[in-house]
Scaffold this active site. Structure first.
Site, PDB file in Angstrom:
ATOM      1  N   HIS A  85      76.068  55.445  30.830  1.00  0.00           N
ATOM      2  CA  HIS A  85      76.158  55.494  29.370  1.00  0.00           C
ATOM      3  C   HIS A  85      77.292  57.260  28.937  1.00  0.00           C
ATOM      4  O   HIS A  85      77.762  57.307  29.586  1.00  0.00           O
ATOM      5  CB  HIS A  85      75.443  56.202  28.794  1.00  0.00           C
ATOM      6  CG  HIS A  85      73.791  55.692  29.063  1.00  0.00           C
ATOM      7  ND1 HIS A  85      73.117  54.935  28.800  1.00  0.00           N
ATOM      8  CD2 HIS A  85      73.035  55.708  31.283  1.00  0.00           C
ATOM      9  CE1 HIS A  85      71.610  54.433  29.525  1.00  0.00           C
ATOM     10  NE2 HIS A  85      72.415  55.348  30.573  1.00  0.00           N
ATOM     11  N   TYR A  86      77.519  56.465  27.329  1.00  0.00           N
ATOM     12  CA  TYR A  86      77.983  57.675  26.860  1.00  0.00           C
ATOM     13  C   TYR A  86      77.125  58.251  25.709  1.00  0.00           C
ATOM     14  O   TYR A  86      76.667  57.511  25.483  1.00  0.00           O
ATOM     15  CB  TYR A  86      79.742  56.920  26.329  1.00  0.00           C
ATOM     16  CG  TYR A  86      79.467  56.082  24.900  1.00  0.00           C
ATOM     17  CD1 TYR A  86      78.808  56.423  23.904  1.00  0.00           C
ATOM     18  CD2 TYR A  86      80.897  55.090  24.881  1.00  0.00           C
ATOM     19  CE1 TYR A  86      78.705  55.499  23.001  1.00  0.00           C
ATOM     20  CE2 TYR A  86      80.278  54.517  23.683  1.00  0.00           C
ATOM     21  CZ  TYR A  86      79.346  54.773  23.370  1.00  0.00           C
ATOM     22  OH  TYR A  86      79.437  54.213  21.911  1.00  0.00           O
ATOM     23  N   THR A  87      77.651  59.615  26.127  1.00  0.00           N
ATOM     24  CA  THR A  87      76.237  60.163  24.901  1.00  0.00           C
ATOM     25  C   THR A  87      76.314  59.515  23.561  1.00  0.00           C
ATOM     26  O   THR A  87      75.637  59.855  23.227  1.00  0.00           O
ATOM     27  CB  THR A  87      76.789  61.581  25.037  1.00  0.00           C
ATOM     28  OG1 THR A  87      78.194  61.863  24.756  1.00  0.00           O
ATOM     29  CG2 THR A  87      76.434  62.024  26.538  1.00  0.00           C
ATOM     30  N   GLU A 111      75.097  60.005  32.508  1.00  0.00           N
ATOM     31  CA  GLU A 111      75.558  60.193  31.134  1.00  0.00           C
ATOM     32  C   GLU A 111      76.654  60.460  30.545  1.00  0.00           C
ATOM     33  O   GLU A 111      76.377  62.042  30.929  1.00  0.00           O
ATOM     34  CB  GLU A 111      74.295  60.877  29.952  1.00  0.00           C
ATOM     35  CG  GLU A 111      73.107  60.182  29.479  1.00  0.00           C
ATOM     36  CD  GLU A 111      73.375  59.219  27.856  1.00  0.00           C
ATOM     37  OE1 GLU A 111      74.778  59.173  27.229  1.00  0.00           O
ATOM     38  OE2 GLU A 111      72.749  58.882  27.560  1.00  0.00           O
ATOM     39  N   HIS A 168      75.560  50.691  30.131  1.00  0.00           N
ATOM     40  CA  HIS A 168      74.354  50.657  29.973  1.00  0.00           C
ATOM     41  C   HIS A 168      74.151  49.105  28.673  1.00  0.00           C
ATOM     42  O   HIS A 168      73.498  48.552  28.550  1.00  0.00           O
ATOM     43  CB  HIS A 168      73.757  51.478  28.150  1.00  0.00           C
ATOM     44  CG  HIS A 168      72.557  51.123  27.545  1.00  0.00           C
ATOM     45  ND1 HIS A 168      72.009  52.800  26.750  1.00  0.00           N
ATOM     46  CD2 HIS A 168      71.488  50.610  27.682  1.00  0.00           C
ATOM     47  CE1 HIS A 168      70.853  52.605  26.671  1.00  0.00           C
ATOM     48  NE2 HIS A 168      70.746  51.643  27.227  1.00  0.00           N
ATOM     49  N   ASP A 227      77.630  51.077  25.080  1.00  0.00           N
ATOM     50  CA  ASP A 227      78.613  52.329  25.629  1.00  0.00           C
ATOM     51  C   ASP A 227      78.053  51.866  27.475  1.00  0.00           C
ATOM     52  O   ASP A 227      77.018  51.451  27.820  1.00  0.00           O
ATOM     53  CB  ASP A 227      77.501  53.468  26.080  1.00  0.00           C
ATOM     54  CG  ASP A 227      76.436  53.245  25.923  1.00  0.00           C
ATOM     55  OD1 ASP A 227      75.435  52.272  25.721  1.00  0.00           O
ATOM     56  OD2 ASP A 227      74.906  54.121  27.229  1.00  0.00           O
TER      57      ASP A 227
HETATM   58 ZN    ZN Z   1      72.858  53.910  26.954  1.00  0.00          ZN
END
Ligand code: ZN
Length: 270
Positions: free
Chosen positions: A48-50, A113, A156, A166
């Site tokens: 993911h990215y935050t 993340e 994600h 993301d």
């Molecule tokens: Zn995510």
């Protein structure tokens, strides 16, 4: 000193746990986890990215109970790795999702993340130190936990294409793959000659496209109609595998990249 009592509003800190890997710099326990269903051992890594303005804000969000979200790890821009949930537990990062016919992705996966403001706050390139830390972390997980098939290291957006973008089209999946993490092929060039498919199209070739995406794992129904769901899955595919243009149109470059991906897919783990 007086011991804290329940009437003071003092919040008892979450008990810390030993990190799962020696490359973890710090443990910041999150209360947001439960048990993996059916005693699943994770065989998937989800990146993911935050999507928040700072990494510190993201870490706070992931570790406060009201947010009801968490991930096993947070990787900062400078490569620092913080662990929030033990790998044995089920962190809450995937939300409503689907891959290869399964919907409880949290029970199957380890969530990472990666600190980045994301599309909402000025999406930036991922610093190399951060990418290197993600690679080391994935390798550590695979080494300690036993084989995780390369095609089950996903973004994600792959498992939730209608909701999520993301880690996005700037995430260097090619670098991961060169380091032995994840399944990836070099994308076919843009602007190839030939027929493609686009939103609104109908027919057997659309069904074949849907079937192929579905066979790779994407949650998609074979309708024979290039509907909105199909467009969003094609965009998710492009964000991961044909990053130079993310437009939801299955142009010849996209179709060729998809074919190459299917042909090079790793054998299922025995
Ligand atoms: Zn995510």
């Amino acid at each position: 000193m007086l011991a804290p009592t329940s009437t003071t509003g003092f919040v008892r800190p979450m008990s810390a746990f030993p990190p799962d890997s020696f490359i973890v710099a710090e443990v910041a326990p999150s209360p947001n986890f439960d048990e993996r269903k059916d005693a699943r051992t994770p065989d998937m890594i989800l990146l993911h990215y935050t999507g928040m303005q700072t990494g510190q804000a993201a870490l706070q969000h992931l570790t406060k109970s009201a947010s009801k979200v968490s991930s096993h790890y947070v990787v900062f821009e400078d490569g620092r790795i913080v662990q929030c949930v033990p790998e044995e537990r089920r962190a809450w990062h995937a939300g409503e999702a689907s891959w290869a016919g399964e919907t409880d992705i949290n029970s199957r996966s380890i969530g990472i993340e990666i600190v980045n403001p994301g599309h909402e706050f000025g999406y930036t390139d991922f610093p190399l130190r951060q990418v290197a830390a993600v690679i080391s972390l994935c390798k550590s997980i695979i080494t300690r936990r036993g084989p995780i098939s390369a095609d089950r290291i996903l973004g994600h957006s792959d498992v939730a294409p209608s909701r999520k973008q993301d880690p996005g089209e700037k995430f260097p999946w090619g670098l991961l793959s060169e380091s032995g993490v994840g399944h990836w092929v070099r994308a076919a060039p843009l602007n190839l000659e030939g027929a493609g498919l686009k939103p609104g199209d109908r027919g057997d070739s659309v069904t074949r496209l849907q079937r192929t995406l579905r066979s790779y794992g994407y949650g998609l129904v074979e309708t024979g109609h290039y509907d909105e769901a199909t467009r969003l899955v094609v965009m998710a595919f492009q964000r991961h595998f044909r990053q130079a243009r993310v437009d939801g149109i299955a142009d010849p470059s996209t179709l060729l990249t998809l074919r190459a991906l299917i042909e090079t897919r790793p054998q299922p783990l025995g």
